[in-house]
Every structure is written in C-alpha cells, then in structure tokens.
Design a protein around this motif. Structure first.
Motif, mmCIF file in Angstrom:
data_model
loop_
_atom_site.group_PDB
_atom_site.id
_atom_site.type_symbol
_atom_site.label_atom_id
_atom_site.label_comp_id
_atom_site.label_asym_id
_atom_site.label_seq_id
_atom_site.Cartn_x
_atom_site.Cartn_y
_atom_site.Cartn_z
ATOM 1 N N LYS A 166 2.440 6.902 2.543
ATOM 2 C CA LYS A 166 1.391 7.577 3.288
ATOM 3 C C LYS A 166 1.070 8.943 2.671
ATOM 4 O O LYS A 166 -0.096 9.331 2.542
ATOM 5 C CB LYS A 166 1.825 7.742 4.735
ATOM 6 N N HIS A 167 2.110 9.671 2.274
ATOM 7 C CA HIS A 167 1.920 11.061 1.859
ATOM 8 C C HIS A 167 1.852 11.266 0.348
ATOM 9 O O HIS A 167 1.387 12.325 -0.106
ATOM 10 C CB HIS A 167 3.058 11.922 2.425
ATOM 11 N N SER A 195 0.996 8.523 -2.163
ATOM 12 C CA SER A 195 0.275 7.544 -2.989
ATOM 13 C C SER A 195 -0.870 8.171 -3.763
ATOM 14 O O SER A 195 -1.240 7.700 -4.844
ATOM 15 C CB SER A 195 -0.258 6.399 -2.114
ATOM 16 N N GLU A 245 7.361 3.666 4.011
ATOM 17 C CA GLU A 245 6.079 3.842 4.690
ATOM 18 C C GLU A 245 5.655 5.310 4.666
ATOM 19 O O GLU A 245 4.487 5.632 4.411
ATOM 20 C CB GLU A 245 6.190 3.344 6.127
ATOM 21 N N TYR A 246 6.602 6.204 4.935
ATOM 22 C CA TYR A 246 6.298 7.637 4.994
ATOM 23 C C TYR A 246 5.908 8.168 3.614
ATOM 24 O O TYR A 246 4.937 8.933 3.475
ATOM 25 C CB TYR A 246 7.511 8.394 5.530
ATOM 26 N N ARG A 294 0.336 3.684 -4.984
ATOM 27 C CA ARG A 294 1.099 2.776 -4.120
ATOM 28 C C ARG A 294 1.926 1.804 -4.966
ATOM 29 O O ARG A 294 3.122 1.594 -4.711
ATOM 30 C CB ARG A 294 0.149 2.011 -3.204
ATOM 31 N N THR A 308 0.351 8.301 14.087
ATOM 32 C CA THR A 308 0.229 9.126 12.882
ATOM 33 C C THR A 308 0.138 8.287 11.613
ATOM 34 O O THR A 308 0.040 8.841 10.525
ATOM 35 C CB THR A 308 1.445 10.057 12.754
ATOM 36 N N GLY A 309 0.185 6.976 11.732
ATOM 37 C CA GLY A 309 0.148 6.118 10.565
ATOM 38 C C GLY A 309 1.514 5.768 10.024
ATOM 39 O O GLY A 309 1.644 4.864 9.199
ATOM 40 N N THR A 310 2.560 6.468 10.456
ATOM 41 C CA THR A 310 3.928 6.157 10.044
ATOM 42 C C THR A 310 4.852 6.259 11.240
ATOM 43 O O THR A 310 4.645 7.083 12.136
ATOM 44 C CB THR A 310 4.440 7.127 8.950
ATOM 45 N N GLU A 345 4.732 -2.186 7.683
ATOM 46 C CA GLU A 345 3.440 -1.521 7.866
ATOM 47 C C GLU A 345 2.539 -2.324 8.803
ATOM 48 O O GLU A 345 1.808 -1.760 9.617
ATOM 49 C CB GLU A 345 2.754 -1.322 6.520
ATOM 50 N N SER A 390 3.652 -1.737 12.295
ATOM 51 C CA SER A 390 3.286 -0.386 12.727
ATOM 52 C C SER A 390 1.839 -0.338 13.190
ATOM 53 O O SER A 390 1.510 0.285 14.204
ATOM 54 C CB SER A 390 3.501 0.615 11.592
ATOM 55 N N ARG A 391 0.953 -1.010 12.439
ATOM 56 C CA ARG A 391 -0.466 -1.029 12.826
ATOM 57 C C ARG A 391 -0.653 -1.758 14.144
ATOM 58 O O ARG A 391 -1.423 -1.329 15.016
ATOM 59 C CB ARG A 391 -1.295 -1.693 11.724
#
Length: 518
Positions: free
Chosen positions: A441-442, A444, A437-438, A451, A484-486, A474, A477-478
């Motif tokens: 996010k950073h 892709s 996930e991390y 992705r 922070t998105g992660t 993911e 998480s949402r």
C-alpha cells in the motif's frame, strides 16, 4: 382443566425448589442461581418427571386443554422469534453482547431467569428450571458469552423448522418413553400414588419446558435492549467501541475477547503442573502459613513437591506474597491469554522489551532468534534489521538497492513489528500477509519499487506461495470494508480510539490477536 390466562392460571406448589432448599430469589439471586445449577446437575429427567407426576395424571387435561397449551406456547415462541430476527440481523447485537463484561452478561441472564420463573401461566413456577439443564448461566457465559449467542441461533433454527417447536435436549428426552412399570419400580413412598401413564405428563412438561425458555428469551432480550437504549453503565463503553470504530474491528475485538481465559490456572509451585495435567482425583494443597497470615495462596500438587520447594519458599513464607508467577496463574499479568489459541501470543508478549512503566518498548522490538531455518533472503533481511534498529523493513529495487521502510504511526509500527517478529522467528505461520499488504500500500509507488518487485522479494524470503496468500488476504480486506486499505492501518486507527497511545503488553495482546480474526 388448566387455564392459561394470567388471572386464572393454575400454580402448583414448588416441589423441587422446596426439596433442594433453593434460596429465595428476592434475598440473594446469585445464591438462588447457584443452588439451582447444583440441583439441576444432580437430577435426571426421570427424577423431574416423577415429581411432576405427583400432581398430574391423564385425567388432568382434556384434548382441548392440550390444544390450548400448544397454541399458547406457539404465541410465546413467535414473539421471541420476532425479537430475535430483528436484533440478530447484521451481527451488531452479537458484537455488543460479546464485548460486554461477564458481570453484565450474568446480570441480563439472571434477569431473564427471574422473569421467566415469575411469568404467568407457567404452572410450575421456578421449578420449570429443573426441566431446562441447557438454560443456565454457566452455559451461556461459556467462551466469553458465545454460549448464549449459540442458544439464540439454535432456537431460531428449530423454530423455523418444526411445529410445535420443542427445543431438543437429549437429557430431557430420556424420559419420553419410560414404561408404566417404571413408576412403581422407583416408588420409595407407598403413600404417594403415581399415575399409570406417562405420555401426557411428559407432553405437558415438555410444553412448559419450552414456555419457560420462550419467557426467558423475551425477558433477557428486553433487559439487554433496555441497557442499549438507555446506554446504561457497562453498556456505554461497549457502544462507544461499536459506534466509533470500523464494524470489523469491533467484531474482531469481540471474537478476540472470547478466546481469553475466564479464570487463572492453578499450578503446582514446584513442578508447574495443573490439575488437568495430573488427572482426575488430585487435590491441590496450599501453604497453610501463607493462607492464614497473608490470605495468599501458593499451590502444591503433593507433599513431596511442597518439601522440594521449601528451600525457595521459606524465604517469603508468611512474610511476603511471593510466588513464581507461573504462566497462566493469577500472579501472571498475562494469565487471560494463556493456553489455547492465545498461548503463543502470551509467550511472545512475555519476551517483548518493556519500559519501566510496563509499556512496550517499540523501538527495541527486534527480530529475535529463529526457531527454524530462514531462507538466505530472509537471513539477509534479519541481519540488516538487527544492524539498523530504526528501520521497520528493507525493500530492494530491481537492481538490488536497499530501501529503508520506516513507519511513523506508533500503532501501525507496533502491529507491523510484532508480526515481523513472529514471522521471522517462525513462531507463527501468520503475520506475513498484513505486513505485505501494508508495504504494498505504502511503497509500491516508491521510485525503483513496484508491486511485482516487492512480491518477488517476499517470495524469495518466505516461499513461492507468498503472492497467493497476500492476494487472498487483500481480497478479504476489501470484502470486510477495511477503512484505510490495510488491516494494520485500520487496526491502529480504531485501536487508538478505544485504548489511546499507551501500549501495555496486555493491550497489545488484544491488538495483535486481531490479525488472526481478519
């Protein structure tokens, strides 16, 4: 006839508290509670009902009296239920309670027990405790306080489903159908007359059992809410965590705390076994010299183990407080994490590289040897990471050009690297999802990456079901509103607010364990 008004309430003499020589609550409330818990453990429901029968018989109450008692009970329970629904809504109260230290939790429970014992119209006073083996400090402090939350939830469930609300308890209900002859058969005192019937005695006792529980709930909740409103000592730090971090971080911290051990293990200094390993009946010994001269305990399960360990122990015996610091014992800095769900985390933390001050040496948290067989792609990744200690991961473009991934945030770097170590050494089946996930996010949008390219690489390294697991992670998480998105980014941000930038192995145990609760 019994009056349930406060001014006219009948109070029976304290039979059981006198019989068991219970300490005066005003002198020592902790000893008072310890005495009661010991007394409750030694009693059967029949014993308690027999004592009550000395005071009650079928002529003591009229049907109208019973109706009045039921109504009074319902009023008390409705008040407790209203309070519970209000404070349990949203889960914030649960988080606050579980984050409290054991001493603070104990204080609130004792406050509830004291107030319930002194409540008006309770008939038996503190002797009502003998009717409630499920209302004890030890029960409520179990699993870091989960026992108390479970009791509150259970009370509401029963209240909403039955009228009258008699909280079920198999121990107490064993006395519900005792035959008339039982009273004579168990009589050891011919001078004390027992009634012929037990139905009314049991019903009245059951009402007062549940009134005591209702009073306890109201008083303990009042004590907790008082500390929340006034931000009292012990509560202030907890509220700081809840109010200044993400809701799910505070919840995860509370859940992680409940998995910690309440007290250190006792292990034989020689064979390392615990009493549970050996079985019932074993009595561990301690070195008498160390105990006398140093007030220090070194445990042995038998004389043979003590003799076998003597060549090692004699060097420090009676001179220095030296033990082997066995896993889970009081001389193990990570004893709270030992055993159960946290056991593998504790084992991993013991092998982390540390600086001289005991903090984790993040830069040298490498991959480590694998306990199974890595895929060829994962083996390639491991070799590249071992060769480049500054890289956190290597991603590959569609044309197989490596891209160094380096994390600047020290908190995120710590979480990422330990998850990386766990998944690449195959000591845990989790850890990949927050890493993936991390990186997604950073990275892709990095030139040459996407992705799909990153997920394809991770599938080659860790299995074809990786994409499904990451997508599910993911989604969760949402749903949990990760800020922070992660998860890794969110944990780092919130953890820094609470604990700062100093990463001792103990604090890291908390931090890493959170990924299991997300």
């Amino acid at each position: 006839m019994v009056s349930t008004t406060e001014d006219q309430a009948v109070k029976f003499p304290p039979l059981l508290s006198k019989k068991f020589n219970i300490t005066n609550i005003k002198q020592d409330i902790l000893k008072w509670d310890k005495d009661w818990e010991a007394a409750i453990a030694s009693l059967t429901a029949a014993d308690v009902l027999k004592e009550i029968s000395y005071l009650l018989d079928d002529s003591f109450l009229t049907p109208d009296d019973l109706k009045s008692l039921h109504l009074d009970l319902r009023n008390i329970q409705e008040g407790a239920a209203r309070s519970l629904r209000k404070i349990l809504h949203g889960g914030r109260f649960n988080t606050i309670w579980l984050l409290l230290g054991a001493s603070a939790q104990r204080r609130h429970i004792l406050q509830g027990l004291e107030k319930a014992s002194e409540a008006p119209s309770t008939l038996l006073g503190q002797d009502n405790r003998a009717l409630c083996p499920d209302v004890t400090v030890s029960n409520f402090l179990s699993e870091g306080g989960k026992g108390f939350i479970g009791f509150l939830t259970r009370f509401l469930e029963v209240f909403d489903s039955s009228d009258p609300t008699f909280l079920p308890n198999s121990w107490w209900e064993q006395a519900s159908d005792l035959p008339n002859s039982w009273w004579k058969q168990t009589s050891n005192d011919a001078s004390r007359q027992r009634p012929e019937g037990t139905k009314m005695v049991f019903e009245v006792a059951t009402i007062y059992r549940n009134k005591f529980i209702g009073f306890f709930l109201l008083a303990s909740l009042e004590s907790i809410l008082h500390d929340i409103i006034h931000r009292s000592v012990g509560m202030k730090d907890v509220l700081n965590v809840v109010e200044n971090t993400g809701a799910h971080f505070a919840h995860s911290l509370a859940q992680a705390k409940t998995t910690l051990r309440d007290k250190p293990l006792v292990r034989c200094e020689n064979c390392t076994k615990t009493p549970e390993d050996i079985g019932e009946g074993v009595r561990f010994m301690v070195c008498s010299i160390c105990k006398t001269k140093l007030k220090f305990q070194v445990h042995y399960c038998s004389q043979s183990c003590q003799k076998e360990d003597w060549p090692v122990h004699k060097k420090a015996c009676g001179k220095k407080e030296v033990s082997k610091g066995l896993s889970g014992t009081k001389d193990d800095d990570l004893w709270q994490f030992s055993g159960g769900q946290m056991g593998p985390i504790a084992d991993m933390m013991r092998n982390l590289p540390t600086n001289r001050d005991g903090t984790v040496d993040i830069a040298n948290v490498g991959v480590g040897p694998c306990k199974g067989r890595r895929s060829p792609a994962a083996e390639r990744q491991a070799k590249m990471l071992e060769a480049d200690k500054n890289a956190d991961y290597f991603l590959f473009t569609a044309s197989d050009v490596p891209v160094r991934f380096v994390i600047d945030d020290p908190g995120a770097k710590m979480v990422f690297r330990i998850n990386r170590r766990m998944i690449m050494t195959q000591t845990a089946d989790s850890g990949l999802e927050p890493m993936a996930e991390y990186m997604l996010k950073h990275m892709s949008g990095f030139p040459g990456l996407s992705r799909d390219i990153i997920l394809k690489q991770l599938c080659a390294e860790y299995g074809n079901n990786t994409t499904r697991k990451v997508v599910e992670w993911e989604r969760k998480s949402r749903e949990r509103g990760v800020s922070t998105g992660t998860v890794i980014g969110s944990l780092s941000k919130d953890f820094m607010k609470v604990f700062g930038h100093t990463f001792s192995t103990k604090w890291y145990g908390f931090l890493f364990s959170f990924t299991g609760f997300y």
